[in-house]
Design an enzyme around this catalytic site. Structure first.
Site, PDB file in Angstrom:
ATOM      1  N   ASP A  96       5.596   4.791   5.282  1.00  0.00           N
ATOM      2  CA  ASP A  96       6.612   3.898   5.657  1.00  0.00           C
ATOM      3  C   ASP A  96       6.689   2.381   4.610  1.00  0.00           C
ATOM      4  O   ASP A  96       7.327   1.594   5.172  1.00  0.00           O
ATOM      5  CB  ASP A  96       6.095   3.406   7.048  1.00  0.00           C
ATOM      6  CG  ASP A  96       4.796   3.062   7.194  1.00  0.00           C
ATOM      7  OD1 ASP A  96       3.873   3.450   6.572  1.00  0.00           O
ATOM      8  OD2 ASP A  96       4.600   2.091   7.946  1.00  0.00           O
ATOM      9  N   HIS A  97       6.053   2.518   3.532  1.00  0.00           N
ATOM     10  CA  HIS A  97       6.042   1.550   2.678  1.00  0.00           C
ATOM     11  C   HIS A  97       6.587   1.645   1.135  1.00  0.00           C
ATOM     12  O   HIS A  97       6.813   1.019   0.631  1.00  0.00           O
ATOM     13  CB  HIS A  97       4.747   0.708   2.620  1.00  0.00           C
ATOM     14  CG  HIS A  97       4.320   0.027   3.907  1.00  0.00           C
ATOM     15  ND1 HIS A  97       4.398  -1.072   4.396  1.00  0.00           N
ATOM     16  CD2 HIS A  97       3.775   0.702   5.185  1.00  0.00           C
ATOM     17  CE1 HIS A  97       4.008  -1.423   5.519  1.00  0.00           C
ATOM     18  NE2 HIS A  97       3.896  -0.053   6.038  1.00  0.00           N
ATOM     19  N   ASP A 103      -0.144  -4.166   7.107  1.00  0.00           N
ATOM     20  CA  ASP A 103      -0.627  -3.408   7.934  1.00  0.00           C
ATOM     21  C   ASP A 103      -1.989  -3.886   8.380  1.00  0.00           C
ATOM     22  O   ASP A 103      -2.834  -3.234   9.117  1.00  0.00           O
ATOM     23  CB  ASP A 103      -0.587  -2.133   7.495  1.00  0.00           C
ATOM     24  CG  ASP A 103       0.993  -1.463   7.669  1.00  0.00           C
ATOM     25  OD1 ASP A 103       1.836  -2.507   8.305  1.00  0.00           O
ATOM     26  OD2 ASP A 103       1.363  -0.615   7.355  1.00  0.00           O
ATOM     27  N   HIS A 158       0.752  -1.075   0.036  1.00  0.00           N
ATOM     28  CA  HIS A 158       0.054   0.155   0.070  1.00  0.00           C
ATOM     29  C   HIS A 158       0.922   1.078   0.038  1.00  0.00           C
ATOM     30  O   HIS A 158       2.149   1.054  -0.028  1.00  0.00           O
ATOM     31  CB  HIS A 158      -1.070  -0.022   1.174  1.00  0.00           C
ATOM     32  CG  HIS A 158      -0.328  -0.016   2.379  1.00  0.00           C
ATOM     33  ND1 HIS A 158       0.380  -0.884   3.055  1.00  0.00           N
ATOM     34  CD2 HIS A 158      -0.550   0.889   3.574  1.00  0.00           C
ATOM     35  CE1 HIS A 158       0.728  -0.828   4.205  1.00  0.00           C
ATOM     36  NE2 HIS A 158       0.098   0.487   4.753  1.00  0.00           N
ATOM     37  N   HIS A 217      -7.215  -1.081   6.615  1.00  0.00           N
ATOM     38  CA  HIS A 217      -6.321  -0.345   6.972  1.00  0.00           C
ATOM     39  C   HIS A 217      -6.025   0.517   5.898  1.00  0.00           C
ATOM     40  O   HIS A 217      -5.826   1.882   6.004  1.00  0.00           O
ATOM     41  CB  HIS A 217      -5.110  -1.097   7.147  1.00  0.00           C
ATOM     42  CG  HIS A 217      -3.671  -0.292   7.586  1.00  0.00           C
ATOM     43  ND1 HIS A 217      -3.550   0.540   8.345  1.00  0.00           N
ATOM     44  CD2 HIS A 217      -2.595   0.026   6.518  1.00  0.00           C
ATOM     45  CE1 HIS A 217      -2.245   0.998   8.443  1.00  0.00           C
ATOM     46  NE2 HIS A 217      -1.873   0.827   7.284  1.00  0.00           N
ATOM     47  N   HIS A 227       4.773  -4.608  12.063  1.00  0.00           N
ATOM     48  CA  HIS A 227       5.221  -3.663  12.905  1.00  0.00           C
ATOM     49  C   HIS A 227       5.033  -3.948  14.296  1.00  0.00           C
ATOM     50  O   HIS A 227       4.676  -3.372  15.274  1.00  0.00           O
ATOM     51  CB  HIS A 227       4.348  -2.226  12.891  1.00  0.00           C
ATOM     52  CG  HIS A 227       4.406  -1.629  11.484  1.00  0.00           C
ATOM     53  ND1 HIS A 227       5.397  -1.342  10.513  1.00  0.00           N
ATOM     54  CD2 HIS A 227       3.150  -1.039  10.607  1.00  0.00           C
ATOM     55  CE1 HIS A 227       5.558  -0.809   9.512  1.00  0.00           C
ATOM     56  NE2 HIS A 227       4.074  -0.577   9.420  1.00  0.00           N
ATOM     57  N   HIS A 233       1.329   3.870   2.292  1.00  0.00           N
ATOM     58  CA  HIS A 233       1.631   4.822   3.272  1.00  0.00           C
ATOM     59  C   HIS A 233       2.903   4.957   3.256  1.00  0.00           C
ATOM     60  O   HIS A 233       3.847   4.196   2.905  1.00  0.00           O
ATOM     61  CB  HIS A 233       1.158   4.069   4.582  1.00  0.00           C
ATOM     62  CG  HIS A 233      -0.287   4.122   4.927  1.00  0.00           C
ATOM     63  ND1 HIS A 233      -1.111   3.155   5.675  1.00  0.00           N
ATOM     64  CD2 HIS A 233      -1.217   5.052   4.255  1.00  0.00           C
ATOM     65  CE1 HIS A 233      -2.221   3.473   5.649  1.00  0.00           C
ATOM     66  NE2 HIS A 233      -2.347   4.561   4.878  1.00  0.00           N
TER      67      HIS A 233
HETATM   68  C1  5PN Z   1       3.608   5.056  10.952  1.00  0.00           C
HETATM   69  C2  5PN Z   1       2.403   5.700  10.354  1.00  0.00           C
HETATM   70  N1  5PN Z   1       2.326   6.811  10.968  1.00  0.00           N
HETATM   71  C3  5PN Z   1       0.906   7.639  10.749  1.00  0.00           C
HETATM   72  C4  5PN Z   1       0.035   7.222   9.785  1.00  0.00           C
HETATM   73  C5  5PN Z   1      -0.775   7.475   8.876  1.00  0.00           C
HETATM   74  O1  5PN Z   1      -1.487   8.782   9.243  1.00  0.00           O
HETATM   75  O2  5PN Z   1      -1.567   6.481   8.313  1.00  0.00           O
HETATM   76  C6  5PN Z   1      -0.873   5.325   8.345  1.00  0.00           C
HETATM   77  C7  5PN Z   1       0.157   5.805   9.085  1.00  0.00           C
HETATM   78  C8  5PN Z   1       1.405   5.284   9.591  1.00  0.00           C
HETATM   79  O3  5PN Z   1       1.693   3.840   8.985  1.00  0.00           O
HETATM   80 ZN    ZN Z   2      -0.075   1.292   6.765  1.00  0.00          ZN
HETATM   81 ZN    ZN Z   3       3.008   0.556   7.964  1.00  0.00          ZN
END
Ligand code: 5PN
Ligand code: ZN
Ligand code: ZN
Length: 268
Positions: free
Chosen positions: A100-101, A207, A96, A185, A252, A98
């Site tokens: 962090d991905h 996630d 997805h 998510h 996570h 986000h």
């Molecule tokens: C790690 C993290 N921090 C904030 C958000 C967010 O607003 O949607 C996904 C998300 C995260 O995975």
């Molecule tokens: Zn996410």
């Molecule tokens: Zn994530």
């Protein structure tokens, strides 16, 4: 024929409040959690699932998540530990979008890219409460343009070299490698099942379930577009794991992550 191998690439860590990790349950307080990418060495090529977060982006937009990322925990650094370079990756899959991905996607202009069809559309037109999650748009010129954030377009990125093949359902993207649509998510969140020649399969929840406890309690993260779908996705993952005997790995969960083999170690 080379046997399938899976390497976990450590991408550093971030902090969230416990009430974000366990929605409406907590307990509150800082929770530091890992971010990692999954490298699949497969007879059909090298597939990288997710690319972690971009340190500079997090410091600029979400400094309160207190990123810790060494050079070895950047995507190029983590690949280097395996004697690889970004150009050695054939396919990039984003579970997805986000931040962090998808933070390291800029290193893979040459690779084929795959995501769920609803996920790209959602990133281009997010709900107001999704804007922070979908804040790193450098992975897609189309997304940067749709959101009016063309300042994020990395040098050398074009529409062509940031184009995605859009998938739907639970597609097998290489023999024994399947994406499993687990919405909630994120609308296009995909989990990942990898089968091996000589060991039990691994089911990466991504996630849909941040932690082992999340799945046990059916307690999703506070970040979601559809919490009812999120619970159904968790139940779907539990059922698949029971039916296949797959080992579950969570996206996570620091306590679990510490028990996982990290690259250069591998599963396979
Ligand atoms: C790690 C993290 N921090 C904030 C958000 C967010 O607003 O949607 C996904 C998300 C995260 O995975
Ligand atoms: Zn996410
Ligand atoms: Zn994530």
């Amino acid at each position: 024929m080379t046997d399938t191998k899976v390497y976990l690439l450590d991408g550093g860590s971030l902090v969230l409040d416990g009430y974000h990790v366990f929605w409406n349950k907590g307990p509150g307080g800082e929770v530091r959690f890992p971010v990692y990418s999954i490298l699949i060495e497969h007879a059909e090529g090298r597939i990288l699932v997710d690319t972690g977060y971009d340190f500079d982006h997090v410091m600029k937009v979400l400094p309160f998540e207190k990123p810790i990322q060494s050079k070895d925990q950047t995507i190029p650094g983590a690949l280097k530990l395996l004697g690889l370079e970004p150009k050695d990756i054939d396919v990039v899959v984003n579970s997805h979008f986000h931040f962090d991905h998808c933070g390291g996607n800029r290193y893979f202009p040459h690779a084929k890219k795959i995501c769920h069809k609803q996920e790209l559309a959602q990133t281009c037109a997010p709900e107001p409460f999704e804007v922070l999650g979908y804040s790193d748009l450098a992975f897609s010129v189309e997304a940067c343009e749709a959101r009016g954030m063309t300042d994020q377009i990395p040098e050398g990125a074009t529409r062509e070299n940031t184009t995605f093949e859009l998938v739907d359902g639970d597609p097998e993207i290489a023999k024994g490698v399947r994406l499993i649509h687990t919405p909630g998510h994120a609308i296009g969140n995909c989990s990942l099942m990898v089968e091996f020649q000589k060991r039990k399969p691994i089911l990466f929840t991504i996630d849909a379930s941040y932690t082992k406890k999340s799945l046990e309690l059916l307690c999703q993260a506070s970040f979601h577009i559809d919490p009812v779908a999120g619970v159904a996705s968790m139940k779907k993952l539990k059922k698949i794991a029971e039916e296949t005997g797959a080992e579950l790995m969570f996206s996570h969960d620091m306590e679990q992550f510490e028990t996982y083999k990290k690259a250069p170690g591998f599963y396979g």
